[in-house]
Motif scaffolding. Structure first.
Motif, PDB file in Angstrom:
ATOM      1  N   ALA A  31       9.395  -1.827  -8.364  1.00  0.00           N
ATOM      2  CA  ALA A  31       8.405  -1.253  -7.442  1.00  0.00           C
ATOM      3  C   ALA A  31       8.512  -1.913  -6.078  1.00  0.00           C
ATOM      4  N   LEU A  46       8.389   3.459  -6.724  1.00  0.00           N
ATOM      5  CA  LEU A  46       8.240   3.033  -8.117  1.00  0.00           C
ATOM      6  C   LEU A  46       9.280   3.750  -8.964  1.00  0.00           C
ATOM      7  N   LEU A  70      -0.492  -3.628  -9.420  1.00  0.00           N
ATOM      8  CA  LEU A  70       0.128  -2.593  -8.600  1.00  0.00           C
ATOM      9  C   LEU A  70      -0.793  -1.377  -8.599  1.00  0.00           C
ATOM     10  N   GLU A 128      -3.065  -7.411  -4.631  1.00  0.00           N
ATOM     11  CA  GLU A 128      -2.451  -6.241  -5.235  1.00  0.00           C
ATOM     12  C   GLU A 128      -1.318  -5.738  -4.356  1.00  0.00           C
ATOM     13  N   LEU A 129      -0.459  -4.935  -4.956  1.00  0.00           N
ATOM     14  CA  LEU A 129       0.645  -4.312  -4.225  1.00  0.00           C
ATOM     15  C   LEU A 129       0.396  -2.806  -4.217  1.00  0.00           C
ATOM     16  N   THR A 163       6.152 -12.392  -9.156  1.00  0.00           N
ATOM     17  CA  THR A 163       4.732 -12.118  -8.901  1.00  0.00           C
ATOM     18  C   THR A 163       4.055 -13.309  -8.223  1.00  0.00           C
ATOM     19  N   LEU A 218       1.586   0.752  -3.751  1.00  0.00           N
ATOM     20  CA  LEU A 218       2.942   1.217  -3.987  1.00  0.00           C
ATOM     21  C   LEU A 218       3.399   2.313  -3.025  1.00  0.00           C
TER      22      LEU A 218
END
Length: 433
Positions: free
Chosen positions: A76, A97, A50, A91-92, A9, A94
């Motif tokens: 993810a 996942l 996420l 943030e990611l 992260t 998505l």
């Protein structure tokens, strides 16, 4: 270290918007808002938000996100985006996942009492607070090893099962050793003393066990004990070793673990003074006088307890030494002060808010005096024949100390209780997981 293409992260936080990233870890926080699911992922390096959204995530990703409950493990993949509302502003979003291990109705939801958390210690050690402590602990142990390596000490491995007491028979854990009585080690000291005759300067990190009746915020029945012995060293030499060791480890934490200290709401300024040596020194006699002025009903020859040590710590911003304790209240192996045989060449290192973290002394190297001390403490010299041999064959002046790792961690991380300085604490009332 390669992670099969997965990033930590912390690494994702350093990427530019639009970059692609693959991550894996555990669900720390979870919110399902219908068209969007927010997941805060945690891994050993930190946390990352996420987002699965009907706007840009495939339908199967949104459906899979709804299976990702608190503490589920997931992998993810997505696109990095900036959002000031996200933890760390990143943030990611998505695109893929997968829930690897489901977690339904995780038993720790917040607000539980300490007994419940201890019953579920195997799960509670995942908490963000304790994770910061484990990271600090790792750095501390590495720093201790670095210090000893740089000073020419040899690391050795003493036994855990022993034949006799080091600190007093009342605090021994007995073990049935094939029909004979043995004990769990209170200290590696006696064995380290034997090893100085070949290696001169030795150290060990091993568990110690004390069956003390007290249960306080700074006591454990099993703890990690950092111990060292040096041939040809007198008390002042050993005190320098101790303060250099503590200063070195403290500096390493301040250099490498500021973020963790911040997460634990600790101000680095509190620890800065401990980087500088020498540390202040007062005698036991001076400590008694100070305590009387502070209103304590204490006499010369009394032990210093937690309250007394805490009161003395109020006068200092740094660790500090207390020296020259009465011989009769210290362990049998401590050397008499040549200037005053009623006193021991002994020292404790205390830190503000916690109290003693190190105990050390010059060791009695005279055979006859050591026998007298053993008898004075109502011990049987026959139980210490091998230890007395060290004074028969090539005895030399020597000194050593023991540092309680969890007490040091408790101080440096600003913990209220020692139980949070070790993953699985051991107490008298019950054996938690």
């Amino acid at each position: 270290m390669p992670r099969d293409g997965y990033l930590y992260t912390r690494e994702v936080h350093g990427l530019e918007p639009g970059a692609r990233a693959r991550v894996r870890g555990w669900v720390y926080r979870y919110r399902d808002l219908g068209s969007k699911v927010f997941i805060v992922l945690r891994d050993p390096e930190g946390i990352l938000q996420l987002v699965a959204s009907a706007e840009y995530s495939p339908r199967e990703v949104l459906e899979e996100a709804r299976r990702a409950d608190i503490e589920a493990s997931i992998v993810a993949e997505g696109v990095v985006a900036r959002d000031p509302r996200a933890p760390g502003g990143v943030e990611l979003r998505l695109e893929k996942l997968r829930v690897v291990g489901e977690s339904r109705d995780f038993p720790i939801k917040g607000g539980e009492g300490i007994d419940y958390l201890l019953d579920n210690r195997h799960l509670w050690i995942r908490s963000r607070k304790l994770t910061q402590v484990w990271r600090i602990r790792h750095t501390v142990l590495r720093a201790f090893r670095e210090y000893f390596e740089s000073r020419g000490f040899w690391e050795v491995s003493p036994p855990i099962l022993t034949q006799a007491a080091v600190e007093g028979g009342a605090t021994l854990f007995k073990v049935d050793f094939f029909g004979d009585v043995a004990y769990l080690s209170q200290s590696a000291q006696l064995y380290l003393e034997a090893l100085i005759f070949s290696l001169e300067r030795v150290w060990a990190l091993s568990p110690s066990f004390r069956a003390e009746r007290s249960r306080t915020r700074r006591h454990l029945y099993e703890y990690w004990h950092l111990e060292a012995e040096e041939a040809w060293a007198h008390m002042e030499d050993e005190m320098r070793t101790v303060e250099e060791l503590v200063a070195y480890a403290t500096k390493r934490v301040l250099d490498e673990r500021l973020e963790e200290l911040e997460q634990l709401r600790q101000k680095p300024e509190r620890l800065e003074p401990a980087k500088k040596t020498p540390y202040p020194r007062i005698t036991y006699e001076e400590a008694i006088e100070r305590l009387r002025k502070k209103g304590f009903d204490i006499s010369y020859g009394d032990d210093l307890g937690a309250d007394e040590e805490r009161a003395l710590g109020e006068d200092y911003e740094t660790p500090f030494f207390i020296t020259h304790f009465p011989l009769r209240i210290k362990a049998f192996y401590m050397k008499e002060d040549p200037q005053d045989p009623e006193k021991a060449l002994a020292f404790d290192l205390l830190v503000p808010g916690v109290g003693e973290i190190v105990g050390g002394s010059e060791r009695e190297d005279d055979y006859e005096k050591l026998v007298q001390h053993i008898k004075m403490h109502n011990l049987d010299p026959r139980d210490y024949e091998w230890y007395l041999d060290l004074r028969r064959y090539g005895s030399v002046p020597h000194s050593g100390f023991g540092l309680g790792v969890e007490r040091y961690i408790m101080w440096i991380a600003g913990l209220d209780h020692i139980r949070d300085a070790i993953p699985f604490p051991r107490f008298r009332d019950r054996l938690y997981p």
